[in-house]
Design a protein around this motif. Structure first.
Motif, PDB file in Angstrom:
ATOM      1  N   THR A 110       0.844  -1.198   0.000  1.00  0.00           N
ATOM      2  CA  THR A 110       0.000   0.000   0.000  1.00  0.00           C
ATOM      3  C   THR A 110       0.877   1.244   0.000  1.00  0.00           C
ATOM      4  O   THR A 110       2.061   1.181   0.348  1.00  0.00           O
ATOM      5  N   LYS A 166      -1.492   5.578   3.584  1.00  0.00           N
ATOM      6  CA  LYS A 166      -2.767   5.756   2.859  1.00  0.00           C
ATOM      7  C   LYS A 166      -3.416   4.402   2.599  1.00  0.00           C
ATOM      8  O   LYS A 166      -2.723   3.402   2.464  1.00  0.00           O
ATOM      9  N   ASP A 167      -4.736   4.440   2.490  1.00  0.00           N
ATOM     10  CA  ASP A 167      -5.477   3.211   2.197  1.00  0.00           C
ATOM     11  C   ASP A 167      -5.590   3.045   0.682  1.00  0.00           C
ATOM     12  O   ASP A 167      -6.687   3.070   0.134  1.00  0.00           O
ATOM     13  N   LYS A 168      -4.440   2.919   0.027  1.00  0.00           N
ATOM     14  CA  LYS A 168      -4.444   2.736  -1.424  1.00  0.00           C
ATOM     15  C   LYS A 168      -3.570   1.531  -1.764  1.00  0.00           C
ATOM     16  O   LYS A 168      -2.385   1.490  -1.406  1.00  0.00           O
TER      17      LYS A 168
END
Ligand SMILES: Cc1cc2nc3c(=O)[nH]c(=O)nc-3n(C[C@H](O)[C@H](O)[C@H](O)COP(=O)(O)OP(=O)(O)OC[C@H]3O[C@@H](n4cnc5c(N)ncnc54)[C@H](O)[C@@H]3O)c2cc1C
Length: 275
Positions: A194, A198-200
């Motif tokens: 990730t 960040k939540d990506k």
């Protein structure tokens, strides 16, 4: 498995070894000979010649696009540096009315990418004068159907390092998963990269039983910009292999737990218990 992270190849190699397969890496095949009726491969390893007896040889070193002998040269259809038919993002060759898809066009050599490109070629050929559609290779999954299966979408660690992309790793070991234990297949892992903080999702590698099927949830998430919080907030049937995805998201979540808030909550509940 040069494109996969080192621990992926190591897991597969360990299983091969357990099953009695003798994996010889860094050996360069030089010559096949028959001596006293015995078939022998002469290979080079660390500057030494190694003799490997064999019954049959299966050569599986990849394949090249067929771009000769059916009019490509006569028409002057342009080739890419990789000796495939050169296509633009609409799947057109240098002749806008001649489209190419699949292995002969590349850049991937998968049935699912061929099918994906075919939709674009067909729709652009039929309706291109009104609206054209571009292929998008940002989220391409694939599996290597060895045992344990290896599945990947997006970046792995070696890709990220080569491209200088910062990443965080969240790994869940499938040896902990109830369904895998019940099936006697408690091995492998789900590894998610990730963007730091960040939540990506940048990429996912799964090694284990039905890894290619498990990967689909992450492919959907990446394609539609969903993060690990969404996977964690989704109910997965118990006991299934798919729960591994949720637990991997849980590892990420725990690594990002707000420590100060948790400390404060700890004190609050201690106070409520009167301790
Ligand atoms: C051993 C192996 C395992 C694979 N496993 C997987 C897998 O697990 N998953 C996956 O996604 N992909 C896999 N692939 C890749 C997959 O098979 C290809 O990416 C896919 O078939 C590409 O489809 P295509 O239509 O572009 O080409 P093909 O399926 O190769 O079709 C091309 C066709 O054109 C024909 N042809 C060629 N030249 C001419 C000519 N001059 N005139 C008329 N016809 C011609 C050929 O005979 C062939 O039928 C594997 C490939 C191999 C070799």
């Amino acid at each position: 498995m040069a494109r996969e992270d080192a621990e992926v190849s190591a897991l597969v190699q360990a299983r091969f070894n357990q099953e009695g397969v003798d994996v010889k890496v860094n050996h360069t095949a030089k010559q096949f000979v028959i001596e006293n009726g015995e078939k022998i491969l002469l290979a080079e390893h660390d500057g030494q010649t190694v003799r490997i007896a064999f019954d049959q040889v299966l050569v599986a070193i990849g394949r090249a696009a067929n771009v000769q002998g059916y009019g490509v040269e006569e028409l002057g259809i342009a080739l890419s540096p990789r000796k495939t038919l050169d296509t633009n993002p609409f799947q057109q060759t240098n002749y806008p009315n001649i489209y190419a898809v699949g292995d002969v066009a590349g850049p991937y050599q998968f049935t699912h990418t061929a099918a994906y490109q075919a939709w674009y070629a067909a729709v652009n050929a039929l309706f291109g004068q009104f609206k054209k559609f571009r292929t998008d290779y940002s989220v391409i999954p694939w599996s290597t159907f060895v045992d344990p299966e290896v599945a990947r979408v997006g970046l792995n660690e070696q890709d990220a390092q080569a491209q200088g992309i910062a990443y965080e790793v969240s790994t869940y070991g499938i040896d902990d998963l109830d369904r895998a234990i019940a099936d006697g297949e408690a091995h492998g892992f789900v590894k998610v990269l990730t963007v730091p903080g960040k939540d990506k999702i940048l990429g996912v590698t799964i090694v284990g039983e039905h890894a290619g099927d498990l990967l689909a949830e992450f492919v959907l998430a990446m394609k539609h910009g969903l993060g690990l919080n969404k996977i964690l907030g989704t109910i997965h049937t118990y006991p299934t292999l798919a729960e591994a995805n949720k637990y991997a998201a849980g590892v990420w979540k725990r690594n990002h737990a707000p420590q100060r808030v948790l400390t404060w909550l700890g004190r609050y509940h201690a106070w409520r218990r009167g301790t």
